[in-house]
Design a protein around this motif. Structure first.
Motif, mmCIF file in Angstrom:
data_model
loop_
_atom_site.group_PDB
_atom_site.id
_atom_site.type_symbol
_atom_site.label_atom_id
_atom_site.label_comp_id
_atom_site.label_asym_id
_atom_site.label_seq_id
_atom_site.Cartn_x
_atom_site.Cartn_y
_atom_site.Cartn_z
ATOM 1 N N CYS A 110 47.770 4.064 -27.174
ATOM 2 C CA CYS A 110 47.453 5.204 -26.316
ATOM 3 C C CYS A 110 48.679 5.540 -25.460
ATOM 4 O O CYS A 110 49.581 4.711 -25.307
ATOM 5 C CB CYS A 110 46.233 4.878 -25.452
ATOM 6 S SG CYS A 110 46.553 3.672 -24.156
ATOM 7 N N CYS A 126 49.550 2.863 -22.765
ATOM 8 C CA CYS A 126 50.155 1.643 -23.297
ATOM 9 C C CYS A 126 51.584 1.936 -23.768
ATOM 10 O O CYS A 126 52.479 1.108 -23.629
ATOM 11 C CB CYS A 126 49.325 1.092 -24.460
ATOM 12 S SG CYS A 126 47.812 0.283 -23.897
ATOM 13 N N CYS A 180 43.217 2.138 -29.705
ATOM 14 C CA CYS A 180 44.557 1.720 -29.286
ATOM 15 C C CYS A 180 44.776 0.251 -29.640
ATOM 16 O O CYS A 180 43.974 -0.604 -29.269
ATOM 17 C CB CYS A 180 44.732 1.925 -27.780
ATOM 18 S SG CYS A 180 46.262 1.197 -27.149
ATOM 19 N N GLY A 194 46.907 -1.532 -28.420
ATOM 20 C CA GLY A 194 47.378 -2.243 -27.229
ATOM 21 C C GLY A 194 46.207 -2.724 -26.397
ATOM 22 O O GLY A 194 45.976 -3.920 -26.246
ATOM 23 N N CYS A 195 45.396 -1.783 -25.873
ATOM 24 C CA CYS A 195 44.332 -2.139 -24.936
ATOM 25 C C CYS A 195 42.935 -2.154 -25.563
ATOM 26 O O CYS A 195 41.972 -2.546 -24.915
ATOM 27 C CB CYS A 195 44.361 -1.186 -23.740
ATOM 28 S SG CYS A 195 44.061 0.532 -24.194
HETATM 29 ZN ZN LIG Z 1 46.230 1.474 -24.840
#
Ligand SMILES: [Zn+2]
Ligand SMILES: [Zn+2]
Length: 341
Positions: free
Chosen positions: A326, A329, A284, A286-287
């Motif tokens: 994901c 996110c 991901c 994002g995270c």
């Molecule tokens: Zn994520």
């Protein structure tokens, strides 16, 4: 035909002003059939000032070209805007509404009759929520509206044609178009019904307009609007007392009604999705966690491709503006605090 008249000094100023106005309307027609209906009005109107003004200097008029125009375009006469072309949640200019009502004048007031009184087919009301002594407003958004009767010099007579049409035809569909301020386009809120007329102590009167129901089969609803409206209704439901809510639940239908929707979709580039998924390598963006599961279809890591600046905000459908994230996110990006924009 219009330009020579505008450039001809022998044509009276008042006549030229009318022609200028006519010329400004012509580009605003969306469908040929609507234009045909407009041209049809210039039939048997030979006694008007404009007609005589143009004739006296030897210029052609709309009346003169009427037959030729109809021979060419009359076959498109049926290609007209219809009542069920109006989609809840979509925006319409004042001109579009006025053309549909065949009034061709933006000063026609807030209530437009569709079809002929005393038994019109429908009525359009244009509600602006600011300015004026009698501002219209939501009693509860978006399904109940306080809308002032047509008035002249602060007289709200129930006998004015527009008011009478609504009062005498309780089942008349009232199409509500609203905007916050002057000069903005209007948003179509759906079909309403006038429940009653309320008289105030100062002599003003207003219609209590209640949304008929979004389930009318002719009421196509825009998906985005449906989502926004539902979110608004949930917010209202959260705020009412629990007792009232439980009461409503007791008599609520167990199977939800359905409605036909329309939506504008973006034709996204599959290469952008494929490339961004490749770039993420299953992690991901994002995270930084691994994708939460693999796709049943091909065993690839499940991530969703999101546009940092949303397409609806004018964002580009490019690899640079897209990220693979994901589901958590992704939801946060849309409903929580945004990381990218
Ligand atoms: Zn994520
Ligand atoms: Zn997204």
């Amino acid at each position: 035909m219009l330009t020579p008249a505008l450039n001809n000094a022998a044509v009276a100023g008042k006549v030229r002003a009318t022609i200028q106005n006519t010329r400004s309307w012509l580009p605003r027609f969306d469908r040929i059939g609507d234009l045909v209906a407009y041209m049809d009005r210039f039939q048997g109107t030979a006694d008007t000032e404009v007609y005589k003004g143009l004739k006296s200097v030897g210029l052609k008029t709309f009346e003169d070209i009427h037959d030729e125009f109809m021979a060419k375009f009359g076959k498109f006469a049926s290609e007209r805007t219809r009542l069920d072309d109006f989609v809840v949640g979509q925006r319409y200019t004042s001109s579009q509404l006025v053309i549909f009502a065949e009034l061709y004048d933006n000063r026609s007031g807030g209530i437009l009759l569709i079809g002929n009184p005393p038994k019109p087919q429908a009525v359009f009301v244009k509600a602006t929520f600011s300015g004026g002594k009698y501002p219209n407003k939501w009693i509860s958004e978006p399904d109940r509206l306080k809308y002032y009767l047509k008035s002249r010099n602060a007289v709200f007579s129930e006998t004015y044609i527009e008011n009478a049409a609504i009062i005498k035809n309780p089942d008349l569909p009232v199409f509500v178009f609203h905007r916050l301020e002057e000069r903005q386009p209007f948003t179509f809120a759906g079909q309403f019904r006038a429940e009653r007329v309320v008289s105030e102590a100062d002599g003003s009167k207003w219609f209590d307009l209640v949304q008929s129901s979004v389930i009318s089969p002719t009421n196509r609803v825009d998906e985005g609007e449906l989502r926004r409206t539902f979110a608004q209704k949930v917010a209202n439901a959260v705020q009412t007392s629990r007792e009232a809510r439980l009461n409503r639940l007791k008599s609520a239908p167990k199977r939800p009604p359905t409605v036909a929707t329309t939506a504008i979709a973006y034709l996204r580039n599959p290469d952008v999705v494929a490339e961004v998924l490749y770039r993420s390598q299953g992690v991901c963006e994002g995270c930084g966690m691994n994708a939460p599961f693999d796709r049943k279809s091909d065993g690839s890591p499940y991530l969703e491709v999101h546009h940092k600046m949303h397409l609806s905000e004018g964002g580009e459908d490019t690899v640079e503006n897209a990220i693979a994230i994901c589901p958590n996110c992704h939801r946060r990006e849309h409903f929580g605090t945004r990381t990218w924009q």
